[in-house]
Enzyme design. Structure first.
Site, PDB file in Angstrom:
ATOM      1  N   ASP A 166      24.620  35.048  -1.735  1.00  0.00           N
ATOM      2  CA  ASP A 166      24.596  33.989  -0.719  1.00  0.00           C
ATOM      3  C   ASP A 166      25.205  32.696  -1.272  1.00  0.00           C
ATOM      4  O   ASP A 166      25.877  31.963  -0.546  1.00  0.00           O
ATOM      5  CB  ASP A 166      23.162  33.728  -0.246  1.00  0.00           C
ATOM      6  CG  ASP A 166      22.511  34.973   0.329  1.00  0.00           C
ATOM      7  OD1 ASP A 166      23.020  35.489   1.332  1.00  0.00           O
ATOM      8  OD2 ASP A 166      21.503  35.423  -0.251  1.00  0.00           O
ATOM      9  N   GLU A 168      29.574  29.405   8.022  1.00  0.00           N
ATOM     10  CA  GLU A 168      30.116  30.675   8.475  1.00  0.00           C
ATOM     11  C   GLU A 168      29.704  30.944   9.917  1.00  0.00           C
ATOM     12  O   GLU A 168      28.557  30.701  10.300  1.00  0.00           O
ATOM     13  CB  GLU A 168      29.598  31.800   7.568  1.00  0.00           C
ATOM     14  CG  GLU A 168      30.318  33.107   7.756  1.00  0.00           C
ATOM     15  CD  GLU A 168      29.935  34.107   6.687  1.00  0.00           C
ATOM     16  OE1 GLU A 168      30.756  34.347   5.794  1.00  0.00           O
ATOM     17  OE2 GLU A 168      28.809  34.626   6.745  1.00  0.00           O
ATOM     18  N   ASP A 220      26.131  29.255   3.916  1.00  0.00           N
ATOM     19  CA  ASP A 220      26.043  30.641   4.360  1.00  0.00           C
ATOM     20  C   ASP A 220      24.640  30.818   4.938  1.00  0.00           C
ATOM     21  O   ASP A 220      23.675  31.009   4.206  1.00  0.00           O
ATOM     22  CB  ASP A 220      26.271  31.596   3.186  1.00  0.00           C
ATOM     23  CG  ASP A 220      26.199  33.052   3.604  1.00  0.00           C
ATOM     24  OD1 ASP A 220      26.609  33.374   4.729  1.00  0.00           O
ATOM     25  OD2 ASP A 220      25.712  33.870   2.797  1.00  0.00           O
TER      26      ASP A 220
END
Length: 168
Positions: free
Chosen positions: A139, A67, A7
């Protein structure tokens, strides 16, 4: 198969490594690659790259997922996020690890059951799926969700390809 989910972020880049073994998914580790927001951009990007290199090597990662960035109202923030993503992708690419990219809503749909899940809902689902794991930041939970999403998507694609071959 060792899978890393990433992430990306300039201050906090979340990462999580899982191991897929048939129908079982085992948590191996997770954390945050931190950079100082007072550091110059180049130093921050190099820091993300070096931290992820170390993690990839330590866990002998075989495949990875990250992502996708999306632009909402702030193109400058999206550009900066894209630079953090690039550092992560380079770390994976240097190790000859194929990188898959997933939209945030797709990850949330696969992991939490709804595409517009909040960060708290993703964190809650992470604690339900991995009850012995204590994640300190959202996160980390997001990175874990990305890794799990990647494993499920790989299986889904493999099953689909088998079905198509069988039908032909």
């Amino acid at each position: 198969m060792q899978v890393i989910g990433i992430d990306p972020g300039l201050i906090n880049t979340g990462w999580a490594v899982i191991q897929e073994d048939g129908s079982k998914i085992k948590y191996l580790g997770s954390g945050i690659c931190k950079t100082g927001n007072k550091e110059e951009m180049t130093a921050r990007l190099v820091s993300i790259l070096e931290q992820l290199r170390s993690i990839i090597k330590r866990f002998e990662v075989e495949t990875g997922a990250i992502e996708k960035a999306f632009v909402k109202n702030d193109p400058l923030s999206a550009l900066k996020l894209g630079q953090a993503r690039a550092s992560a992708m380079i770390a994976l690419g240097e190790s000859k690890i194929e990188v898959s990219e997933y939209a945030p809503n797709y990850v949330k749909k696969i992991f939490a059951g709804k595409g517009h899940a909040t960060k708290e809902e993703v964190m809650r689902m992470a604690s339900l799926q991995f009850p012995k794991v204590c994640l300190s930041k959202t996160d980390e939970a997001d990175a874990l969700a990305i890794a799990v999403c990647h494993v499920h998507t790989l299986k889904l694609n493999a099953n689909l390809n088998r079905a198509i071959k069988k039908a032909m």
